[in-house]
Design a protein around this motif. Structure first.
Motif, mmCIF file in Angstrom:
data_model
loop_
_atom_site.group_PDB
_atom_site.id
_atom_site.type_symbol
_atom_site.label_atom_id
_atom_site.label_comp_id
_atom_site.label_asym_id
_atom_site.label_seq_id
_atom_site.Cartn_x
_atom_site.Cartn_y
_atom_site.Cartn_z
ATOM 1 N N TYR A 35 0.866 -1.171 0.000
ATOM 2 C CA TYR A 35 0.000 0.000 0.000
ATOM 3 C C TYR A 35 0.905 1.225 0.000
ATOM 4 O O TYR A 35 1.691 1.425 0.923
ATOM 5 N N PHE A 42 -2.585 0.883 -4.276
ATOM 6 C CA PHE A 42 -2.290 -0.452 -3.753
ATOM 7 C C PHE A 42 -1.831 -1.289 -4.944
ATOM 8 O O PHE A 42 -2.483 -1.295 -5.989
ATOM 9 N N VAL A 71 -6.945 4.854 -3.512
ATOM 10 C CA VAL A 71 -7.134 4.051 -2.303
ATOM 11 C C VAL A 71 -6.831 4.916 -1.080
ATOM 12 O O VAL A 71 -5.744 5.479 -0.965
ATOM 13 N N VAL A 74 -6.522 0.578 3.704
ATOM 14 C CA VAL A 74 -6.434 -0.864 3.450
ATOM 15 C C VAL A 74 -6.580 -1.576 4.784
ATOM 16 O O VAL A 74 -5.912 -1.235 5.761
ATOM 17 N N THR A 103 -15.848 -0.108 -1.517
ATOM 18 C CA THR A 103 -14.807 -0.994 -1.023
ATOM 19 C C THR A 103 -14.536 -2.073 -2.054
ATOM 20 O O THR A 103 -15.469 -2.716 -2.542
ATOM 21 N N LEU A 114 -8.498 -8.768 1.929
ATOM 22 C CA LEU A 114 -8.100 -7.365 2.002
ATOM 23 C C LEU A 114 -9.288 -6.525 1.595
ATOM 24 O O LEU A 114 -10.024 -6.895 0.667
ATOM 25 N N LEU A 116 -10.024 -2.615 0.371
ATOM 26 C CA LEU A 116 -9.463 -1.344 -0.059
ATOM 27 C C LEU A 116 -10.597 -0.326 -0.114
ATOM 28 O O LEU A 116 -11.574 -0.520 -0.845
#
Length: 141
Positions: A35, A42, A71, A74, A103, A114, A116
């Motif tokens: 990130y 990212f 982004v 994270v 997201t 994950l 973001l």
């Protein structure tokens, strides 16, 4: 049979679904992801299974880069620390909030993931290497 390297741009949820299909069963390590907060980006590099080549009788993988722009945060769940454990990417999904923001979720085998937080969908996939012979075709229950 080796196809041309992929270069895909995703600007909406439909585009992201296409990228997700091409990255299904990609393998990577936590150390292959970063990130870049100052750049609001990212990035990851993975070994992508080339599902399109299977139709031509080939079983192959390629090194592939993926970047997500805009982004702002994270969050990780179940991603191993240390960076050497293999992760298998199953899907990439988008959950809209106040559109175009939302997201982007990267879903990995074994429950890891994950999230973001993005202002909008702006992502790109680029194959970085020639294809090489893979040992097996990934299987799913």
């Amino acid at each position: 049979m080796t196809g041309a390297p992929l270069k895909l741009l995703a600007l909406d949820a439909e585009d992201l679904a296409v990228v997700s299909a091409h990255l299904q069963d990609a393998v990577l390590k936590a150390s292959d992801m970063a990130y870049l907060a100052r750049e609001r980006r990212f990035v990851l590099v993975c070994s992508r299974f080339d599902w399109a080549a299977v139709d031509g009788g080939a079983c192959q993988r390629r090194r592939t880069g993926m970047r997500f722009e805009q982004v702002s945060a994270v969050r990780a769940r179940g991603i191993p620390k240390g960076g050497d454990a293999a992760l298998e990417l199953l899907a990439i999904r988008f959950a809209p909030e106040l559109e175009p923001a939302g997201t982007i979720e990267l879903v990995f085998a074994g429950g890891a993931g994950l999230r973001l937080t993005v202002e909008c969908i702006e992502a790109a996939l680029d194959d970085l290497s020639p294809a090489w012979q893979a040992e097996t075709v990934p299987g799913h229950d």
